[in-house]
Design an enzyme around this catalytic site. Structure first.
Site, PDB file in Angstrom:
ATOM      1  N   LYS A   1      -6.053 -50.649 -20.614  1.00  0.00           N
ATOM      2  CA  LYS A   1      -5.810 -49.698 -19.531  1.00  0.00           C
ATOM      3  C   LYS A   1      -6.427 -48.362 -19.931  1.00  0.00           C
ATOM      4  O   LYS A   1      -6.351 -47.959 -21.105  1.00  0.00           O
ATOM      5  CB  LYS A   1      -4.295 -49.567 -19.323  1.00  0.00           C
ATOM      6  CG  LYS A   1      -3.867 -48.765 -18.100  1.00  0.00           C
ATOM      7  CD  LYS A   1      -2.331 -48.782 -17.966  1.00  0.00           C
ATOM      8  CE  LYS A   1      -1.842 -48.084 -16.704  1.00  0.00           C
ATOM      9  NZ  LYS A   1      -0.371 -48.180 -16.555  1.00  0.00           N
TER      10      LYS A   1
ATOM     11  N   SER B   1       1.080 -49.718 -11.888  1.00  0.00           N
ATOM     12  CA  SER B   1      -0.157 -48.988 -12.071  1.00  0.00           C
ATOM     13  C   SER B   1      -1.202 -49.674 -12.947  1.00  0.00           C
ATOM     14  O   SER B   1      -2.378 -49.323 -12.875  1.00  0.00           O
ATOM     15  CB  SER B   1       0.158 -47.624 -12.681  1.00  0.00           C
ATOM     16  OG  SER B   1       0.624 -47.762 -14.006  1.00  0.00           O
TER      17      SER B   1
ATOM     18  N   SER C   1       5.136 -50.993 -14.124  1.00  0.00           N
ATOM     19  CA  SER C   1       3.664 -50.971 -14.070  1.00  0.00           C
ATOM     20  C   SER C   1       2.957 -52.063 -14.857  1.00  0.00           C
ATOM     21  O   SER C   1       1.747 -52.208 -14.745  1.00  0.00           O
ATOM     22  CB  SER C   1       3.137 -49.611 -14.537  1.00  0.00           C
ATOM     23  OG  SER C   1       3.287 -48.657 -13.515  1.00  0.00           O
TER      24      SER C   1
END
Lengths: 540, 96
Positions: free
Chosen positions: A106, A181, A205
């Site tokens: 990420k 996310s 997330s």
């Protein structure tokens, strides 16, 4: 540290052939992490070959999925070559446990020399001078980094539409969101663009995109994994965790990244067990709690049905099922949306155009320059949350909002503590709905926030939670099962998830997206096809 | 719980977000909706409940006070929008 305790992993597999594992298609991107490890150690495949396969899959599918902000192909191939040198030594089984395994990160993990944006334009061009602890540990474990995955800006969102760069699409239906996310990290693993990936979970997330993309995603206990070098959103809630196809890959990644870190004073001095040593121990006698409060009114009927079926499957394997009450969890969302924005408003004050990131150099006055920098650099969701948090912390409102939320946090946690006196694991849905259409919730923040109603209380209480694939709805869209554990008891979550996985095949099914790359597969792909049925490699 | 555009202005000033007039009414409406959702919390009786700031019993984690290597100055400044003589350069703070 992660290099120990792994050799047993190789002997557990029968000496299956490469052809058996990857099918006649030779599609290496369909491998799970333990399968890839096995083949690498036995030199049936090379790290370079595996990395080429993953990079090729990115090339073929990225225009549809858009999982990445940055793809680091050259660096990945250099790391793969180094992995092959190590694996070519006299004892390949003694190499670090992730040697040659392609990993997506990420884009909020600091990576030395590689742009790290947190999905925000305000950090465009930021090149960290150091690695996050988790990145350093994965590096030491031999991982190959294929790229930096897309995300909602500063991890604020549940759809990856809030990225300052571009939205990511769900590999199962590219007109729908992948969740967020950590949507890029989930979509990358789902689409075979990485074998495993790393995300963060502040309110769901990791688990929610794992559910929406039909991959495994684990949020470890708060304090289990270091947050040093991770762009901060809400510091009392943020936690780093893995995505994988199959539970064992997540266990391998957690093994490599977990444990106390002198650079993060919130990491707990709690021993890290050998997760794969107990993962096959089954669920006989395991007490599973089912909280009625988590089967909410807005839940889609298919989601409820599939989650209840999954719980029955675990019961069939010898687990016992017990109703538990988590009555204060219904206030989790409101509690979270005070605490998280309050912490975010403080954490995001550092983006002021002075030390790094975007700067409004055209303004000559400092405060006007800060206004302009933040106006231009932040998207709508960070602005909303900074304002909400600042309001909740401001004079006259602190007791009514922030202190109240912290008190309710105590009640939510006490509910879990109480439930865990009589059960070992709690089972629930992950998301009340399957993946929604892109754009459907983007202008309605509250509807977006409700995506995380079943996952948020777990962060508020600091507990570990895992999302595993448990079926597909009537449209063929994935549904996930959430298992919540006691603090620092990730091992039991892995064990229960693995037992479920052993008698189901949902985790093995891959999105039809990939088969669009070659039309001769038309009609065979889709929801019902197993990984070995589907060639993801063009017949070139 | 309704936020007025003036409330939004006040918070926007505190947060240095340079909120535009166009954003102001939209944010007022959206944030009011979110705050409305919080009203249920106000109704809960939390008398005598201590607040939780963080979930586990870790307090004042200490380490030995010894100097350790840090990043060289050039690397620390490498991402700075403006630098001068080894320092971060900022805009002048002007009286208004």
């Amino acid at each position: 540290m992660g290099a120990t305790g792994q050799p047993a992993g190789q002997t557990r597999h029968m000496h299956v052939t490469r052809e058996h594992l990857v099918g006649i298609s030779g599609d290496l991107t369909a491998l799970t992490a333990p399968e890839a490890r096995d083949l690498l150690v036995r030199r049936q495949i090379s790290a370079t070959e595996l990395t080429h396969a993953v990079l090729g899959q990115i090339e073929r599918t990225e225009t549809q999925v858009r999982s990445f902000i940055t793809v680091t192909a050259a660096e990945a191939l250099a790391q793969a070559r180094a992995a092959d040198v190590a694996l070519g030594g006299s004892d390949p089984g003694a190499t670090p446990p992730l040697t040659g395994i392609p990993v997506a990160l990420k884009d909020l993990f600091c990576t030395t020399g590689v742009q790290t944006t947190a999905g925000s334009r305000i950090l465009e061009g930021f090149i960290p001078p150091y690695d996050a602890t988790v990145v350093a540990r994965l590096r030491a474990a031999g991982a190959v980094f294929v790229g930096k995955a897309n995300m909602d800006e500063f991890a604020m969102g549940s759809s990856t539409e809030n990225s300052g760069y571009h939205p990511t699409h769900n590999p199962w239906d590219v007109s729908r969101v992948p969740g967020g996310s950590s949507g890029g990290s989930a979509a990358a693993v789902s689409a075979g663009q990485a074998i495993v990936s790393l995300g963060t979970d502040t309110g769901g997330s990791i688990r929610q995109p794992a559910s929406l993309c039909s991959v495994t995603g684990l949020k470890p206990t708060y304090g289990r994994v270091s947050r040093y070098g991770v762009v901060a959103f809400a510091s009392s809630l943020d936690q780093v965790g893995p995505f994988s196809i199959g539970v064992e890959g997540s266990a391998m990644v957690l093994q490599a990244i977990a444990g106390a870190d002198p650079m993060d004073a919130t990491t707990a001095p709690v021993a890290v067990p050998d997760y794969r040593a107990t993962i096959r121990d089954g669920v006989k006698g395991l007490r599973i709690g089912v909280p009625a409060e988590y089967f909410t009114a807005g839940m889609e009927p298919d989601v409820e049905r599939l989650v209840r079926e999954a719980i029955q499957t675990l019961q069939g394997l010898g687990a016992t099922i017990h109703p538990v009450s988590l009555q204060y969890s219904e206030h989790g969302l409101a509690t979270y949306y005070i605490i998280a924005p309050a912490e975010a408003s403080s954490n995001l004050s550092r983006y002021n155009g002075i030390k790094y990131g975007l700067a409004a150099l055209d303004e000559v006055d400092m405060t006007r320059a800060m206004d302009a920098t933040r106006q231009r650099g932040f998207g709508n969701e960070p602005k909303r949350r900074i304002m909400l948090g600042t309001y909740a912390l401001s004079s006259g409102y602190y007791d009514a909002y922030y202190r109240k939320a912290q008190q309710v946090r105590t009640l939510i946690k006490a509910d879990f503590d109480n439930a865990f006196t009589s059960v070992d694991v709690i089972a629930s849905p992950v998301s009340p709905t399957v993946a929604f259409k892109m754009g459907a919730r983007i202008d309605d923040p509250l509807a977006m926030y409700l995506s995380d109603v079943c996952t948020i209380p777990v962060n508020v209480a600091g507990l570990p939670g895992i999302s595993i694939p448990c079926g597909f709805d009537h449209q063929g869209l994935p549904v996930g099962l959430q298992l919540i554990g006691k603090a620092f008891d990730e091992a039991t979550l892995f064990r229960a998830a693995f037992a479920y996985e052993e008698v189901t095949s949902f985790h093995r099914q891959r999105p039809a997206l990939a088969s669009e790359a070659h039309m001769n597969q038309a009609g065979r792909g889709g929801v019902g096809a197993s990984a070995s049925d589907q060639s993801l490699v063009p017949h070139a | 719980m309704n936020l007025t555009p003036e409330d939004v202005d006040h918070v926007a000033t505190l947060t240095r977000l340079g909120i535009t007039a166009e954003d102001r009414s939209r944010f007022a409406e959206q944030l009011s909706g979110v705050l409305e959702h919080f009203r249920a919390l106000q109704a809960l009786d939390t008398t005598g409940i201590s607040p939780t700031a963080q979930v586990f019993d870790l307090h004042s984690v200490m380490r030995d006070d010894v100097a350790r290597p840090s990043l060289p100055r050039e690397q620390v400044l490498a991402n700075a929008p403006r630098q001068e003589d080894g320092f971060f350069r900022v805009q002048a703070v002007l009286e208004t």
